[in-house]
Scaffold this motif. Structure first.
Motif, PDB file in Angstrom:
ATOM      1  N   LYS A 195      46.091  62.056  31.284  1.00  0.00           N
ATOM      2  CA  LYS A 195      45.927  61.885  29.841  1.00  0.00           C
ATOM      3  C   LYS A 195      44.829  62.811  29.308  1.00  0.00           C
ATOM      4  O   LYS A 195      45.002  63.475  28.280  1.00  0.00           O
ATOM      5  CB  LYS A 195      45.585  60.425  29.526  1.00  0.00           C
ATOM      6  CG  LYS A 195      45.438  60.127  28.070  1.00  0.00           C
ATOM      7  CD  LYS A 195      45.135  58.657  27.841  1.00  0.00           C
ATOM      8  CE  LYS A 195      44.902  58.390  26.373  1.00  0.00           C
ATOM      9  NZ  LYS A 195      44.542  57.008  26.113  1.00  0.00           N
ATOM     10  N   HIS A 231      46.371  78.320  18.086  1.00  0.00           N
ATOM     11  CA  HIS A 231      47.240  78.386  16.916  1.00  0.00           C
ATOM     12  C   HIS A 231      46.417  78.699  15.666  1.00  0.00           C
ATOM     13  O   HIS A 231      46.800  79.527  14.835  1.00  0.00           O
ATOM     14  CB  HIS A 231      48.015  77.081  16.737  1.00  0.00           C
ATOM     15  CG  HIS A 231      48.984  77.125  15.598  1.00  0.00           C
ATOM     16  ND1 HIS A 231      48.636  76.738  14.316  1.00  0.00           N
ATOM     17  CD2 HIS A 231      50.269  77.535  15.527  1.00  0.00           C
ATOM     18  CE1 HIS A 231      49.673  76.896  13.520  1.00  0.00           C
ATOM     19  NE2 HIS A 231      50.668  77.378  14.224  1.00  0.00           N
ATOM     20  N   LYS A 234      45.986  66.509  29.440  1.00  0.00           N
ATOM     21  CA  LYS A 234      46.942  66.793  28.361  1.00  0.00           C
ATOM     22  C   LYS A 234      46.213  66.986  27.036  1.00  0.00           C
ATOM     23  O   LYS A 234      46.571  67.862  26.244  1.00  0.00           O
ATOM     24  CB  LYS A 234      47.959  65.653  28.226  1.00  0.00           C
ATOM     25  CG  LYS A 234      49.022  65.643  29.291  1.00  0.00           C
ATOM     26  CD  LYS A 234      49.965  64.474  29.065  1.00  0.00           C
ATOM     27  CE  LYS A 234      51.076  64.447  30.083  1.00  0.00           C
ATOM     28  NZ  LYS A 234      51.988  63.293  29.887  1.00  0.00           N
ATOM     29  N   GLU A 235      45.197  66.179  26.799  1.00  0.00           N
ATOM     30  CA  GLU A 235      44.416  66.297  25.565  1.00  0.00           C
ATOM     31  C   GLU A 235      43.663  67.630  25.525  1.00  0.00           C
ATOM     32  O   GLU A 235      43.598  68.282  24.485  1.00  0.00           O
ATOM     33  CB  GLU A 235      43.446  65.123  25.438  1.00  0.00           C
ATOM     34  CG  GLU A 235      42.610  65.140  24.187  1.00  0.00           C
ATOM     35  CD  GLU A 235      43.402  65.015  22.895  1.00  0.00           C
ATOM     36  OE1 GLU A 235      42.871  65.431  21.850  1.00  0.00           O
ATOM     37  OE2 GLU A 235      44.552  64.530  22.918  1.00  0.00           O
ATOM     38  N   ILE A 265      44.573  70.423  26.991  1.00  0.00           N
ATOM     39  CA  ILE A 265      45.591  71.441  26.746  1.00  0.00           C
ATOM     40  C   ILE A 265      45.994  71.434  25.274  1.00  0.00           C
ATOM     41  O   ILE A 265      46.103  72.491  24.639  1.00  0.00           O
ATOM     42  CB  ILE A 265      46.825  71.232  27.651  1.00  0.00           C
ATOM     43  CG1 ILE A 265      46.471  71.561  29.097  1.00  0.00           C
ATOM     44  CG2 ILE A 265      48.008  72.066  27.182  1.00  0.00           C
ATOM     45  CD1 ILE A 265      47.544  71.179  30.101  1.00  0.00           C
ATOM     46  N   ARG A 266      46.193  70.255  24.714  1.00  0.00           N
ATOM     47  CA  ARG A 266      46.598  70.142  23.310  1.00  0.00           C
ATOM     48  C   ARG A 266      45.537  70.751  22.383  1.00  0.00           C
ATOM     49  O   ARG A 266      45.851  71.514  21.469  1.00  0.00           O
ATOM     50  CB  ARG A 266      46.851  68.683  22.936  1.00  0.00           C
ATOM     51  CG  ARG A 266      47.461  68.499  21.547  1.00  0.00           C
ATOM     52  CD  ARG A 266      47.676  67.030  21.204  1.00  0.00           C
ATOM     53  NE  ARG A 266      46.440  66.317  21.003  1.00  0.00           N
ATOM     54  CZ  ARG A 266      45.673  66.403  19.916  1.00  0.00           C
ATOM     55  NH1 ARG A 266      46.015  67.200  18.929  1.00  0.00           N
ATOM     56  NH2 ARG A 266      44.561  65.700  19.811  1.00  0.00           N
ATOM     57  N   ARG A 267      44.266  70.435  22.643  1.00  0.00           N
ATOM     58  CA  ARG A 267      43.197  70.989  21.807  1.00  0.00           C
ATOM     59  C   ARG A 267      43.112  72.506  21.947  1.00  0.00           C
ATOM     60  O   ARG A 267      42.879  73.215  20.982  1.00  0.00           O
ATOM     61  CB  ARG A 267      41.858  70.340  22.149  1.00  0.00           C
ATOM     62  CG  ARG A 267      41.682  69.028  21.415  1.00  0.00           C
ATOM     63  CD  ARG A 267      40.282  68.501  21.567  1.00  0.00           C
ATOM     64  NE  ARG A 267      40.323  67.411  22.527  1.00  0.00           N
ATOM     65  CZ  ARG A 267      39.488  67.233  23.522  1.00  0.00           C
ATOM     66  NH1 ARG A 267      38.498  68.057  23.706  1.00  0.00           N
ATOM     67  NH2 ARG A 267      39.629  66.218  24.330  1.00  0.00           N
ATOM     68  N   SER A 268      43.308  72.994  23.156  1.00  0.00           N
ATOM     69  CA  SER A 268      43.281  74.438  23.387  1.00  0.00           C
ATOM     70  C   SER A 268      44.420  75.130  22.635  1.00  0.00           C
ATOM     71  O   SER A 268      44.227  76.184  22.030  1.00  0.00           O
ATOM     72  CB  SER A 268      43.387  74.712  24.886  1.00  0.00           C
ATOM     73  OG  SER A 268      43.420  76.082  25.134  1.00  0.00           O
ATOM     74  N   GLU A 269      45.600  74.517  22.662  1.00  0.00           N
ATOM     75  CA  GLU A 269      46.747  75.079  21.941  1.00  0.00           C
ATOM     76  C   GLU A 269      46.509  75.061  20.434  1.00  0.00           C
ATOM     77  O   GLU A 269      46.852  76.014  19.738  1.00  0.00           O
ATOM     78  CB  GLU A 269      48.025  74.313  22.282  1.00  0.00           C
ATOM     79  CG  GLU A 269      48.519  74.586  23.684  1.00  0.00           C
ATOM     80  CD  GLU A 269      49.642  73.654  24.113  1.00  0.00           C
ATOM     81  OE1 GLU A 269      49.889  72.616  23.443  1.00  0.00           O
ATOM     82  OE2 GLU A 269      50.275  73.952  25.146  1.00  0.00           O
ATOM     83  N   GLN A 270      45.897  73.987  19.933  1.00  0.00           N
ATOM     84  CA  GLN A 270      45.593  73.910  18.500  1.00  0.00           C
ATOM     85  C   GLN A 270      44.597  74.989  18.098  1.00  0.00           C
ATOM     86  O   GLN A 270      44.728  75.620  17.053  1.00  0.00           O
ATOM     87  CB  GLN A 270      45.027  72.534  18.138  1.00  0.00           C
ATOM     88  CG  GLN A 270      46.059  71.439  18.113  1.00  0.00           C
ATOM     89  CD  GLN A 270      45.434  70.075  17.859  1.00  0.00           C
ATOM     90  OE1 GLN A 270      44.278  69.825  18.183  1.00  0.00           O
ATOM     91  NE2 GLN A 270      46.217  69.183  17.279  1.00  0.00           N
ATOM     92  N   GLN A 271      43.592  75.196  18.944  1.00  0.00           N
ATOM     93  CA  GLN A 271      42.582  76.215  18.654  1.00  0.00           C
ATOM     94  C   GLN A 271      43.216  77.606  18.646  1.00  0.00           C
ATOM     95  O   GLN A 271      42.955  78.412  17.757  1.00  0.00           O
ATOM     96  CB  GLN A 271      41.459  76.151  19.679  1.00  0.00           C
ATOM     97  CG  GLN A 271      40.365  77.158  19.427  1.00  0.00           C
ATOM     98  CD  GLN A 271      39.260  77.101  20.477  1.00  0.00           C
ATOM     99  OE1 GLN A 271      39.371  76.405  21.473  1.00  0.00           O
ATOM    100  NE2 GLN A 271      38.210  77.839  20.242  1.00  0.00           N
TER     101      GLN A 271
END
Length: 158
Positions: free
Chosen positions: A73, A87, A76-77, A79-85
């Motif tokens: 968990k 983007h 995944k968070e 990775i998600r924050r890295s992808e948002q940054q």
């Protein structure tokens, strides 16, 4: 034991389940332990963090289902924050008002090993495209540069 199979592995220092691998490793900086979380296909760990010592204060605490699920968990968070940054770095937009109309100017950068490309777009209130031009990836989108682009009749900025 082969790690190439799809069979889960549940060992004290290695836990492979689903698309995730947790590996407890010796912390290079001190006498402690760390855990590295890898997503299938990832060359770098998605998460590396401290790991708890066991009761003997020498060896690491064994991995278990609850710890693994928490690590998944958390990874995944991350990775998600890295992808948002990423983007946010590659996609910027400003909204300006021209002759009483709101126009959103969007800059989209597409990274590429051979050289990034970038596109500047103008969209009306209904997200209908008014114009689109290629720009250099280093183009700085600001309210001033957006207004200048619209004022130029959407000519490609220099």
């Amino acid at each position: 034991m082969t790690l190439d199979s799809n069979e889960p592995v549940h060992e004290h220092r290695l836990w492979i389940d689903g698309h995730w691998t947790a590996r407890v490793i010796k912390n290079e900086d001190d006498d402690g332990w760390a855990v590295a979380m890898h997503l299938d296909g990832g060359s770098e760990p998605a998460l590396v963090g401290p790991w708890t010592m066991g009761r003997d204060k020498k060896n690491p605490k064994p991995l278990d289902t609850a710890a693994f699920n928490t690590l998944v968990k958390t990874a995944k968070e991350v990775i998600r924050r890295s992808e948002q940054q990423l983007h946010a770095q590659l996609n910027k937009n400003v909204t300006i008002t021209v002759d009483g109309r709101r126009i959103r100017i969007a800059l989209s950068i597409v990274p590429n090993e051979e050289g990034a490309t970038a596109t500047l777009s103008a969209l009306d209130e209904l997200d209908e495209e008014l114009a689109q031009v290629a720009v250099v990836p280093t183009f700085r989108l600001t309210v001033d540069s957006a207004q200048a682009w619209v004022a130029s009749g959407f000519e490609r900025p220099r």
